[in-house]
Design a protein around this motif. Structure first.
Motif, PDB file in Angstrom:
ATOM      1  N   SER A 146       0.829  -1.201   0.000  1.00 58.33           N
ATOM      2  CA  SER A 146       0.000   0.000   0.000  1.00 58.33           C
ATOM      3  C   SER A 146       0.868   1.257   0.000  1.00 58.33           C
ATOM      4  CB  SER A 146      -0.923  -0.004   1.226  1.00 58.33           C
ATOM      5  OG  SER A 146      -1.731   1.162   1.254  1.00 58.33           O
ATOM      6  N   ASP A 147       1.940   1.239   0.786  1.00 61.52           N
ATOM      7  CA  ASP A 147       2.854   2.386   0.827  1.00 61.52           C
ATOM      8  C   ASP A 147       3.538   2.589  -0.526  1.00 61.52           C
ATOM      9  OD1 ASP A 147       2.217   2.810   3.474  1.00 61.52           O
ATOM     10  OD2 ASP A 147       4.017   1.850   4.265  1.00 61.52           O
ATOM     11  N   TYR A 148       3.888   1.473  -1.163  1.00 61.94           N
ATOM     12  CA  TYR A 148       4.502   1.557  -2.496  1.00 61.94           C
ATOM     13  C   TYR A 148       3.532   2.173  -3.500  1.00 61.94           C
ATOM     14  CZ  TYR A 148       5.372  -0.140  -7.227  1.00 61.94           C
ATOM     15  OH  TYR A 148       5.499  -0.223  -8.588  1.00 61.94           O
ATOM     16  N   MET A 149       2.292   1.709  -3.506  1.00 57.29           N
ATOM     17  CA  MET A 149       1.312   2.225  -4.446  1.00 57.29           C
ATOM     18  C   MET A 149       1.077   3.716  -4.225  1.00 57.29           C
ATOM     19  SD  MET A 149       0.523  -0.065  -6.598  1.00 57.29           S
ATOM     20  CE  MET A 149      -0.879   0.765  -7.357  1.00 57.29           C
ATOM     21  N   LYS A 150       1.171   4.144  -2.974  1.00 59.52           N
ATOM     22  CA  LYS A 150       0.970   5.562  -2.679  1.00 59.52           C
ATOM     23  C   LYS A 150       2.080   6.398  -3.292  1.00 59.52           C
ATOM     24  CE  LYS A 150       0.250   8.853   1.078  1.00 59.52           C
ATOM     25  NZ  LYS A 150       0.085   9.015   2.555  1.00 59.52           N
TER      26      LYS A 150
END
Length: 336
Positions: free
Chosen positions: A145-149
């Motif tokens: 999720s942090d990567y996608m952000k």
């Protein structure tokens, strides 16, 4: 990265190409996972021995890893002291506009997934999907999720500016919206909008705090759920399906688009953000599609396939918008 011969006719040979890429990839994700890159944040310059002590690691291992990062311009070394180089300063330090460390953390998980690719190809699908792998490891889901952000920060402005939000639109549904970045950006640009971000609980772990920090808690809400299985609601004017369909089968996507059509008000739109497959083999699309096969057994889709979904759901394809990146916006409209 790897250089075994000065013969120009042999440049790009498998040894240099594959082995060198593997070493660089391994060094970068290992440095992120171990905390080596962050240890030099704030302009620090430390010896291998000092870094090893902070990381509770071996001096020899830290020095070998740091030297590779020097070789690829992520680190500098002077008088035996390592510090951030130009790339680390630009993308991974406290000075960076956006910290892309989550991309390396996700790279560590992807690394593990891709090791199983030969067997997945034999079997026709991976032994486990990403979500099954993460069932008892929510920290991996958070890394994703942090990567996608951070990945979305590269394109969010162009997406919001390019999406044809209907003038009368009031309610937006962001399916699989995870970090909520797109919903927040749309609400900031269109003051009349409210948004609901629907995703799995682990994907929304930090989203509420980000929404509150942006001062949008009264306009952006969260809903825990699996949009393939749970009701998604109704009465929406805009539904976002951003970088979602490549994680699901053709049939699952067709049923999802039908559910979205039922959830839309007349005149409402569904907006798909995807790396669209074309008749020509393109490097990024081919690589991305292979990664999706390794992760979930799925793939990228063509515009014709998306139109099949739209037609089955009674939607009209109203627009295809190419962004200055690998992805495009494909917009379907509900008539009536």
């Amino acid at each position: 990265m790897f250089h075994t011969t000065d013969n120009s006719a042999l440049s790009g040979n498998p040894i240099d190409d594959v082995i060198g890429s593997t070493i660089k990839y391994s060094a970068l994700v290992s440095a992120a996972k171990l905390g080596l890159i962050k240890a030099l944040d704030g302009g620090r310059a430390l010896t291998a021995a000092e870094l090893a002590k902070e990381l509770n690691a071996s001096v020899q291992g830290v020095e070998a890893l740091a030297d590779v990062l020097v070789a690829v311009d992520y680190f500098r070394v002077k008088d035996g002291r390592y510090s951030h180089g130009p790339i680390a300063e630009r993308w991974l330090s406290s000075k960076a506009p956006t910290d892309f460390t989550p991309a390396l953390m996700w790279g560590y998980e992807l690394w593990n997934v891709m090791w199983e690719l030969p067997q997945a190809i034999k079997d026709g699908k991976p032994k486990q999907s990403l979500w099954e792998r993460w069932a008892d490891r929510p920290e991996a889901g958070k890394d994703f999720s942090d990567y996608m952000k951070v990945k979305s920060t590269l394109t969010v402005s162009n997406i919001v500016e390019s999406t044809p939000i209907p003038e009368k639109a009031r309610r937006l549904l962001d399916l699989g919206g995870s970090h909520g970045l797109h919903s927040m950006a749309f609400c900031k640009r269109h003051p009349q909008l409210t948004a609901t971000v629907m995703d799995l609980p682990e994907a929304l772990a930090n989203t509420g705090g980000a929404i509150a920090k942006a001062g949008l808690s009264d306009r952006v809400s969260l809903r825990h759920g699996n949009f393939l299985k749970d009701p998604i609601g109704e009465g929406y004017d805009v539904v976002l399906l951003f970088e979602i369909v490549h994680n699901h089968t053709f049939e699952e996507n067709q049923e999802l688009i039908k559910n979205i059509s039922r959830a839309l008000n007349p005149g409402g739109i569904v907006v798909i953000l995807e790396d669209v497959k074309t008749d020509k083999v393109e490097k990024h699309n081919a690589a991305f599609s292979l990664a999706m096969f390794a992760c979930s057994g799925d793939r990228t889709y063509s515009l014709d396939e998306m139109n099949t979904w739209f037609n089955a759901a009674g939607l009209k394809q109203s627009n295809v918008i190419q962004l200055p990146s690998s992805v495009s916006l494909v917009v379907g409209k509900k008539l009536g």
